[in-house]
Design a protein around this motif. Structure first.
Motif, PDB file in Angstrom:
ATOM      1  N   LEU A  36       0.471  22.380  50.937  1.00  0.00           N
ATOM      2  CA  LEU A  36      -0.436  23.335  51.567  1.00  0.00           C
ATOM      3  C   LEU A  36       0.278  24.066  52.688  1.00  0.00           C
ATOM      4  O   LEU A  36       1.176  23.521  53.325  1.00  0.00           O
ATOM      5  CB  LEU A  36      -1.650  22.598  52.137  1.00  0.00           C
ATOM      6  N   THR A  40      -3.718  27.441  57.853  1.00  0.00           N
ATOM      7  CA  THR A  40      -4.558  28.038  56.822  1.00  0.00           C
ATOM      8  C   THR A  40      -5.831  27.217  56.689  1.00  0.00           C
ATOM      9  O   THR A  40      -5.783  25.985  56.712  1.00  0.00           O
ATOM     10  CB  THR A  40      -3.820  28.070  55.463  1.00  0.00           C
ATOM     11  N   TYR A  42      -8.690  25.527  54.690  1.00  0.00           N
ATOM     12  CA  TYR A  42      -8.900  25.006  53.345  1.00  0.00           C
ATOM     13  C   TYR A  42     -10.233  24.269  53.297  1.00  0.00           C
ATOM     14  O   TYR A  42     -10.653  23.655  54.279  1.00  0.00           O
ATOM     15  CB  TYR A  42      -7.801  24.005  52.945  1.00  0.00           C
ATOM     16  N   ASP A  59      -9.182  28.069  49.322  1.00  0.00           N
ATOM     17  CA  ASP A  59      -8.839  28.757  50.559  1.00  0.00           C
ATOM     18  C   ASP A  59      -9.960  29.758  50.822  1.00  0.00           C
ATOM     19  O   ASP A  59     -10.996  29.730  50.154  1.00  0.00           O
ATOM     20  CB  ASP A  59      -7.447  29.401  50.510  1.00  0.00           C
ATOM     21  N   GLN A  60      -9.785  30.663  51.758  1.00  0.00           N
ATOM     22  CA  GLN A  60     -10.838  31.613  52.135  1.00  0.00           C
ATOM     23  C   GLN A  60     -11.277  32.488  50.961  1.00  0.00           C
ATOM     24  O   GLN A  60     -12.407  32.927  50.903  1.00  0.00           O
ATOM     25  CB  GLN A  60     -10.338  32.501  53.286  1.00  0.00           C
TER      26      GLN A  60
END
Length: 125
Positions: A36, A40, A42, A59-60
């Motif tokens: 990963l 970020t 998650y 993710d987004q």
């Protein structure tokens, strides 16, 4: 870390999330994600049900390619007495980052339910 039960943890050596079982101190890895990215957001959902363990990773922008990662818990059966350990770093390791909206259910969630929970957490379904 308990000697028996299920564990969802972050593997610092590989920057991945994994599911393990522990039975009398014997550790079996069930499923693991690819590495990963740091910094970020998650959304991670692990589901354990008879005959399968799976990790959903978002993710987004949505569920990552290859997700869910699955594995066979083999013959190790769950019981209501087995502990569930979340996001330890393993032996003498910590998990960097922040966890939010931690939930545990008494049953395995469907893939649709996992997607709905992700969408409710700020992701794009």
């Amino acid at each position: 870390v308990p000697d028996s039960g299920w564990q969802t943890r972050f593997d610092q050596a590989n920057d991945s999330v994994l599911i393990e079982t522990r039975d009398g101190g014997n550790v079996s890895q069930i499923a693991t994600t690819p590495p990963l990215d740091t910094d970020t957001w998650y959304y991670v959902a692990t589901v354990i049900q008879e005959g399968e363990g799976r990790i959903h990773l978002f993710d987004q922008d949505g569920e990552l390619s290859g997700s869910p990662w699955t594995g066979d818990p083999a013959t190790w059966a769950t019981s209501g007495a087995d502990p569930l350990v979340l996001m330890t770093g393993g032996y003498d390791e910590g998990t960097n980052g922040t966890m939010d909206e931690v939930r545990a259910y008494s049953r395995a969630l469907t893939e649709t339910e996992v997607l709905e929970l992700y969408a409710g957490s700020g992701g794009s379904a």
